[in-house]
Design a protein around this motif. Structure first.
Motif, mmCIF file in Angstrom:
data_model
loop_
_atom_site.group_PDB
_atom_site.id
_atom_site.type_symbol
_atom_site.label_atom_id
_atom_site.label_comp_id
_atom_site.label_asym_id
_atom_site.label_seq_id
_atom_site.Cartn_x
_atom_site.Cartn_y
_atom_site.Cartn_z
ATOM 1 N N ASP A 157 5.773 6.620 0.737
ATOM 2 C CA ASP A 157 6.312 5.388 1.306
ATOM 3 C C ASP A 157 5.492 4.224 0.774
ATOM 4 O OD1 ASP A 157 7.862 3.675 2.811
ATOM 5 O OD2 ASP A 157 6.990 4.241 4.734
ATOM 6 N N LEU A 158 6.141 3.092 0.590
ATOM 7 C CA LEU A 158 5.462 1.866 0.199
ATOM 8 C C LEU A 158 5.502 0.935 1.411
ATOM 9 C CD1 LEU A 158 4.086 0.269 -2.052
ATOM 10 C CD2 LEU A 158 6.341 -0.627 -2.651
ATOM 11 N N VAL A 159 4.317 0.547 1.884
ATOM 12 C CA VAL A 159 4.193 -0.268 3.090
ATOM 13 C C VAL A 159 3.830 -1.687 2.664
ATOM 14 C CG1 VAL A 159 3.004 -0.505 5.288
ATOM 15 C CG2 VAL A 159 3.396 1.765 4.333
ATOM 16 N N GLY A 160 4.645 -2.647 3.066
ATOM 17 C CA GLY A 160 4.407 -4.048 2.721
ATOM 18 C C GLY A 160 3.428 -4.715 3.676
ATOM 19 N N LEU A 183 0.862 -1.174 0.000
ATOM 20 C CA LEU A 183 0.000 0.000 0.000
ATOM 21 C C LEU A 183 0.902 1.228 0.000
ATOM 22 C CD1 LEU A 183 -3.003 0.897 0.394
ATOM 23 C CD2 LEU A 183 -2.539 0.874 2.842
ATOM 24 N N GLY A 184 0.634 2.151 -0.898
ATOM 25 C CA GLY A 184 1.405 3.386 -0.930
ATOM 26 C C GLY A 184 0.811 4.405 0.029
ATOM 27 N N LEU A 185 1.677 5.188 0.665
ATOM 28 C CA LEU A 185 1.255 6.309 1.500
ATOM 29 C C LEU A 185 1.892 7.554 0.903
ATOM 30 C CD1 LEU A 185 1.876 4.999 5.140
ATOM 31 C CD2 LEU A 185 -0.235 4.951 3.850
ATOM 32 N N ALA A 186 1.109 8.581 0.693
ATOM 33 C CA ALA A 186 1.635 9.832 0.150
ATOM 34 C C ALA A 186 1.155 10.991 1.012
ATOM 35 C CB ALA A 186 1.153 10.023 -1.288
ATOM 36 N N TRP A 187 2.058 11.913 1.290
ATOM 37 C CA TRP A 187 1.744 13.108 2.062
ATOM 38 C C TRP A 187 2.603 14.232 1.514
ATOM 39 C CZ3 TRP A 187 4.538 8.985 3.604
ATOM 40 C CH2 TRP A 187 5.842 9.198 3.982
ATOM 41 N N ARG A 188 2.311 15.437 1.910
ATOM 42 C CA ARG A 188 3.071 16.590 1.453
ATOM 43 C C ARG A 188 4.536 16.389 1.851
ATOM 44 N NH1 ARG A 188 0.627 20.685 4.359
ATOM 45 N NH2 ARG A 188 2.058 20.171 6.024
ATOM 46 N N GLY A 189 5.387 16.214 0.867
ATOM 47 C CA GLY A 189 6.801 16.058 1.141
ATOM 48 C C GLY A 189 7.293 14.637 1.278
ATOM 49 N N LEU A 197 -6.378 -3.480 -5.104
ATOM 50 C CA LEU A 197 -7.157 -3.706 -3.894
ATOM 51 C C LEU A 197 -6.222 -3.713 -2.696
ATOM 52 C CD1 LEU A 197 -9.821 -4.510 -2.481
ATOM 53 C CD2 LEU A 197 -9.262 -6.886 -2.986
ATOM 54 N N GLY A 198 -6.565 -2.953 -1.668
ATOM 55 C CA GLY A 198 -5.737 -2.907 -0.472
ATOM 56 C C GLY A 198 -6.582 -3.012 0.781
ATOM 57 N N TYR A 199 -5.964 -3.480 1.836
ATOM 58 C CA TYR A 199 -6.621 -3.557 3.147
ATOM 59 C C TYR A 199 -5.699 -2.884 4.152
ATOM 60 C CZ TYR A 199 -9.847 -6.976 1.208
ATOM 61 O OH TYR A 199 -10.797 -7.598 0.446
ATOM 62 N N ALA A 200 -6.263 -1.987 4.956
ATOM 63 C CA ALA A 200 -5.455 -1.263 5.940
ATOM 64 C C ALA A 200 -6.223 -1.135 7.248
ATOM 65 C CB ALA A 200 -5.105 0.112 5.404
ATOM 66 N N LEU A 201 -5.465 -1.040 8.318
ATOM 67 C CA LEU A 201 -6.012 -0.814 9.643
ATOM 68 C C LEU A 201 -5.443 0.496 10.140
ATOM 69 C CD1 LEU A 201 -7.545 -1.891 12.157
ATOM 70 C CD2 LEU A 201 -5.420 -3.030 12.807
ATOM 71 N N TRP A 202 -6.303 1.379 10.638
ATOM 72 C CA TRP A 202 -5.883 2.684 11.163
ATOM 73 C C TRP A 202 -6.132 2.643 12.669
ATOM 74 C CZ3 TRP A 202 -9.050 7.770 10.069
ATOM 75 C CH2 TRP A 202 -8.489 8.821 10.766
#
Length: 65
Positions: A34-37, A25-31, A58-63
């Motif tokens: 990251d690619l999270v496995g 799952l990719g994470l993108a923010w200002r600046g 398709l991705g699954y994430a827990l916050w």
């Protein structure tokens, strides 16, 4: 969450963790980006601004706040 398209999370006021439960799952923010496995966790600190979760199909994430 089951994610099939980009999902933008609001700017955090307190730290929270994002855990990838399936495919990368990719994470993108200002600046930053990251690619999270599978099974990996990232801590998002206040001041980061909004963070967008980017699935590859398709991705699954827990916050956890």
């Amino acid at each position: 969450w089951k994610i099939t398209q980009p999902l933008t999370l609001p700017a955090p006021t307190a730290p929270f963790a994002v855990i990838c439960l399936a495919e990368p799952l990719g994470l993108a923010w200002r600046g930053g980006v990251d690619l999270v496995g599978r099974g990996a966790c990232r801590l998002i600190e206040p001041g980061t601004g909004p963070v967008t979760l980017l699935p590859d199909g398709l991705g699954y994430a827990l916050w956890i706040s």
